[in-house]
Design an enzyme around this catalytic site. Structure first.
Site, PDB file in Angstrom:
ATOM      1  N   PRO A  41      -6.321   2.298   9.985  1.00  0.00           N
ATOM      2  CG  PRO A  41      -5.451   4.435   9.903  1.00  0.00           C
ATOM      3  CD  PRO A  41      -6.292   3.479   9.129  1.00  0.00           C
ATOM      4  CD  GLU A  42     -10.345  -1.808  11.780  1.00  0.00           C
ATOM      5  OE1 GLU A  42     -11.018  -2.313  12.686  1.00  0.00           O
ATOM      6  OE2 GLU A  42     -10.140  -2.361  10.692  1.00  0.00           O
ATOM      7  CG  HIS A  76       1.976  11.261   0.139  1.00  0.00           C
ATOM      8  ND1 HIS A  76       1.078  11.673  -0.828  1.00  0.00           N
ATOM      9  CD2 HIS A  76       2.745  10.323  -0.443  1.00  0.00           C
ATOM     10  CE1 HIS A  76       1.298  10.994  -1.935  1.00  0.00           C
ATOM     11  NE2 HIS A  76       2.312  10.169  -1.741  1.00  0.00           N
ATOM     12  NE  ARG A  96      -3.933   3.951  -0.756  1.00  0.00           N
ATOM     13  CZ  ARG A  96      -4.109   2.660  -0.820  1.00  0.00           C
ATOM     14  NH1 ARG A  96      -5.278   2.146  -0.606  1.00  0.00           N
ATOM     15  NH2 ARG A  96      -3.109   1.873  -1.084  1.00  0.00           N
TER      16      ARG A  96
END
Length: 284
Positions: A5-6, A105, A124
């Site tokens: 995610p930029e 998650h 992650r």
DNA sequence: CCTTAATCCTGGAAGC
DNA sequence: TGCTTCCAGGATTAAG
């Protein structure tokens, strides 16, 4: 291939959340994994009882800005939750009536008065949440370490940041203290678009180069925002839709394939610990 | 000043 | 097919 995610992805989530959750009051916060929260992890620090006033963004980070109700718990300056999505994070809004099925998650869930929900999910866990008393303290501590946002940085500022180092330009552009918001995908795409080798020392970037970098950076990011970001695998925006930018990549993930401009084989190398793909013919 | 490597973590892909 | 291994990456930290 993983997802990052930029800035464009974060901007799209920001736009979505500004439409969907701003003005709503947080009724309850479920912390399903406390260790994704750095700072004081108590419901009141995660905006419980507060109306979400706005969502700010700097580079790849968000800030949920709360507004404490008068006479409510600790009324006064707003509280603030800074969120970094890391590599695989998402922040999604679920309208009232739409079912959220939390999995292993799904780390934080905000229940909004009115029935909607907002959920932070990050398989992650490279991302996380940082709690602050106010936007001012976020800006004074965490965000003061970041450079100017990639959408608004001026050629002069970028040039100053790049030329004070002999590092490869790729390493400098990835450094969030130089410019905030670029990650591996967009740096490779940007350098290709500018015809600049990722290996070129920052000290050898000219003023015209810096002007070109800023112009192309804005155009590239604006296009990616318009297309909904780069979906490689995990990314979904605030409403769960995936992006359409990944089909536009000229170099990222195309090592060994032919350059769309000159036909030479694209080359892969490692710079600053990151996989870097470029065209040896077009970039120097 | 700079680079490399390890760390965190999971899941997809490649290899046998 | 079902294992194992490798690899991706943002940010931080330590070591060279």
């Amino acid at each position: 291939m993983a997802f990052m995610p930029e800035l464009p992805e974060v901007e799209n989530v920001c736009i979505g959340l500004n439409r969907s959750v701003v003005g709503q009051t947080v009724a309850r916060v479920s912390v399903r994994r406390a260790d994704v929260v750095r700072g004081l992890c108590r419901p009141r620090n995660l905006l419980r009882g507060q109306a979400i006033q706005r969502i700010d963004r700097l580079g790849k980070q968000f800030a949920l800005v709360g507004k404490r109700s008068v006479g409510g718990e600790a009324s006064g300056s707003p509280a603030c939750v800074c969120i970094h999505l890391g590599m695989t994070g998402s922040l999604r809004f679920y309208p009232s009536g739409q079912r959220l099925k939390p999995d292993n998650h799904t780390h934080i869930v905000w229940q909004l008065e009115g029935g909607g929900k907002m959920a932070f999910r990050d398989p992650r866990r490279f991302g996380g949440l940082w709690t602050f008393d106010s936007v001012a303290s976020l800006e004074a501590s965490r965000w003061s370490k970041l450079g100017e946002d990639a959408l608004t940085i001026t050629p002069g500022k970028l040039h100053a940041g790049l030329t004070t180092t002999r590092r490869a330009i790729k390493a400098a552009l990835l450094d969030q203290a130089v410019v905030a918001g670029l990650g591996n995908i967009y740096v490779d795409e940007l350098l290709f678009g500018c015809g600049i080798s990722p290996l070129r020392p920052g000290s050898e970037v000219s003023r015209p180069d810096s002007r070109l970098l800023v112009r192309r950076m804005r155009a590239l990011l604006a296009k990616a925002i318009r297309l909904g970001g780069s979906t490689l695998r995990d990314y979904v925006n605030a409403t769960g839709q995936s992006g359409g930018f990944q089909g536009q990549h000229q170099v990222y993930g195309r090592s060994g394939e032919t350059c769309n401009i000159c036909g030479k084989a694209l080359v892969s190398t490692t710079i600053a610990g990151r996989t870097t793909v470029y065209c040896p013919g077009c970039q120097n």
